[in-house]
Design a protein around this motif. Structure first.
Motif, PDB file in Angstrom:
ATOM      1  N   GLN A   1       0.829  -1.208   0.000  1.00 27.03           N
ATOM      2  CA  GLN A   1       0.000   0.000   0.000  1.00 27.03           C
ATOM      3  C   GLN A   1       0.865   1.259   0.000  1.00 27.03           C
ATOM      4  N   VAL A   2       1.908   1.275   0.820  1.00 18.23           N
ATOM      5  CA  VAL A   2       2.822   2.424   0.834  1.00 18.23           C
ATOM      6  C   VAL A   2       3.420   2.614  -0.561  1.00 18.23           C
ATOM      7  N   HIS A   3       3.865   1.535  -1.155  1.00 17.62           N
ATOM      8  CA  HIS A   3       4.434   1.593  -2.501  1.00 17.62           C
ATOM      9  C   HIS A   3       3.443   2.198  -3.487  1.00 17.62           C
ATOM     10  N   ASP A   4       2.210   1.710  -3.482  1.00 20.58           N
ATOM     11  CA  ASP A   4       1.209   2.172  -4.447  1.00 20.58           C
ATOM     12  C   ASP A   4       0.851   3.642  -4.243  1.00 20.58           C
ATOM     13  N   LEU A   5       0.755   4.077  -2.993  1.00 18.49           N
ATOM     14  CA  LEU A   5       0.458   5.485  -2.704  1.00 18.49           C
ATOM     15  C   LEU A   5       1.618   6.384  -3.136  1.00 18.49           C
ATOM     16  N   LEU A   6       2.833   5.981  -2.785  1.00 17.96           N
ATOM     17  CA  LEU A   6       3.997   6.778  -3.166  1.00 17.96           C
ATOM     18  C   LEU A   6       4.167   6.828  -4.685  1.00 17.96           C
ATOM     19  N   ARG A   7       3.820   5.747  -5.344  1.00 20.28           N
ATOM     20  CA  ARG A   7       3.931   5.714  -6.805  1.00 20.28           C
ATOM     21  C   ARG A   7       3.041   6.774  -7.446  1.00 20.28           C
ATOM     22  N   LEU A   8       1.771   6.854  -7.018  1.00 19.87           N
ATOM     23  CA  LEU A   8       0.880   7.867  -7.572  1.00 19.87           C
ATOM     24  C   LEU A   8       1.376   9.265  -7.218  1.00 19.87           C
ATOM     25  N   ARG A   9       1.729   9.491  -5.969  1.00 18.97           N
ATOM     26  CA  ARG A   9       2.197  10.814  -5.566  1.00 18.97           C
ATOM     27  C   ARG A   9       3.443  11.213  -6.345  1.00 18.97           C
ATOM     28  N   PHE A  10       4.347  10.289  -6.578  1.00 16.73           N
ATOM     29  CA  PHE A  10       5.549  10.578  -7.365  1.00 16.73           C
ATOM     30  C   PHE A  10       5.166  10.926  -8.804  1.00 16.73           C
ATOM     31  N   GLU A  11       4.263  10.129  -9.394  1.00 18.12           N
ATOM     32  CA  GLU A  11       3.839  10.387 -10.775  1.00 18.12           C
ATOM     33  C   GLU A  11       3.227  11.775 -10.923  1.00 18.12           C
ATOM     34  N   VAL A  12       2.378  12.165  -9.968  1.00 18.65           N
ATOM     35  CA  VAL A  12       1.682  13.455 -10.072  1.00 18.65           C
ATOM     36  C   VAL A  12       2.589  14.614  -9.676  1.00 18.65           C
ATOM     37  N   PHE A  13       3.144  14.557  -8.478  1.00 14.63           N
ATOM     38  CA  PHE A  13       3.874  15.713  -7.965  1.00 14.63           C
ATOM     39  C   PHE A  13       5.276  15.859  -8.565  1.00 14.63           C
ATOM     40  N   VAL A  14       6.002  14.789  -8.698  1.00 15.63           N
ATOM     41  CA  VAL A  14       7.389  14.886  -9.140  1.00 15.63           C
ATOM     42  C   VAL A  14       7.492  14.858 -10.667  1.00 15.63           C
ATOM     43  N   LEU A  15       6.898  13.860 -11.303  1.00 16.91           N
ATOM     44  CA  LEU A  15       7.033  13.751 -12.758  1.00 16.91           C
ATOM     45  C   LEU A  15       6.149  14.746 -13.500  1.00 16.91           C
ATOM     46  N   GLU A  16       4.855  14.729 -13.223  1.00 15.10           N
ATOM     47  CA  GLU A  16       3.931  15.583 -13.968  1.00 15.10           C
ATOM     48  C   GLU A  16       4.108  17.065 -13.630  1.00 15.10           C
ATOM     49  N   GLN A  17       4.134  17.387 -12.336  1.00 12.21           N
ATOM     50  CA  GLN A  17       4.197  18.794 -11.926  1.00 12.21           C
ATOM     51  C   GLN A  17       5.631  19.292 -11.760  1.00 12.21           C
ATOM     52  N   ARG A  18       6.591  18.406 -11.913  1.00 16.64           N
ATOM     53  CA  ARG A  18       8.009  18.743 -11.858  1.00 16.64           C
ATOM     54  C   ARG A  18       8.413  19.445 -10.561  1.00 16.64           C
ATOM     55  N   CYS A  19       7.865  18.925  -9.461  1.00 16.00           N
ATOM     56  CA  CYS A  19       8.220  19.431  -8.136  1.00 16.00           C
ATOM     57  C   CYS A  19       9.260  18.489  -7.555  1.00 16.00           C
ATOM     58  N   PHE A  20      10.493  18.913  -7.616  1.00 15.46           N
ATOM     59  CA  PHE A  20      11.577  18.054  -7.172  1.00 15.46           C
ATOM     60  C   PHE A  20      11.862  18.310  -5.698  1.00 15.46           C
TER      61      PHE A  20
END
Length: 145
Positions: free
Chosen positions: A15-34
């Protein structure tokens, strides 16, 4: 639609993995918030996670921090790009408001999402500010009777 609601200490590794995966996809990759997405709060005793996962992939999630009876904080609100416009964000926020109950709560909203949070009783508290290249504004929901 059934949302999953799980306290931080009860999350499984998957569950932690799946939640972090979505948050990474949205915040880091899509929104480019490093920034350090893994902030050490996900497994805290006062953390509660809410998410929608109709199949193998999490499509939306959020996290509520803070102990009942105090000011709570709604954080990490996000939906997958292909799930936007479906009402999922509203369902997640309705669940967050249920979790918060009568307690006051705060969140830092991306300016373009203020309307979503306003529907749930959140009011702008202060001037917009830039965080990770995106304009945000602090919003508060007062304690309710």
């Amino acid at each position: 639609m059934t949302l999953r609601v799980v306290p931080g200490p009860e999350l499984t590794g998957r569950q932690v993995h799946d939640l972090l995966r979505l948050r990474f996809e949205v915040f880091v990759l899509e929104q480019r918030c490093f920034y350090p997405e893994i902030d050490g709060r996900d497994l805290d005793d006062d953390a509660v996670h809410v998410w929608w996962q109709p199949a193998e992939r999490v499509l939306g999630c959020l996290r509520v921090l803070g102990a009942p009876g105090g000011t709570r904080r709604v954080t990490r609100v996000c939906t997958a790009a292909d799930a936007r416009g479906t009402g999922l964000g509203g369902m997640l926020m309705a669940a967050a408001v249920d979790l918060v109950g009568a307690d006051p709560s705060v969140l830092d909203a991306q300016v373009q999402a203020k309307g979503l949070y306003a529907r749930f009783g959140y009011e702008t508290d202060g001037e917009p500010f830039e965080e990770d290249g995106i304009m945000h504004v602090r919003m508060r929901r007062p304690a309710t009777a």
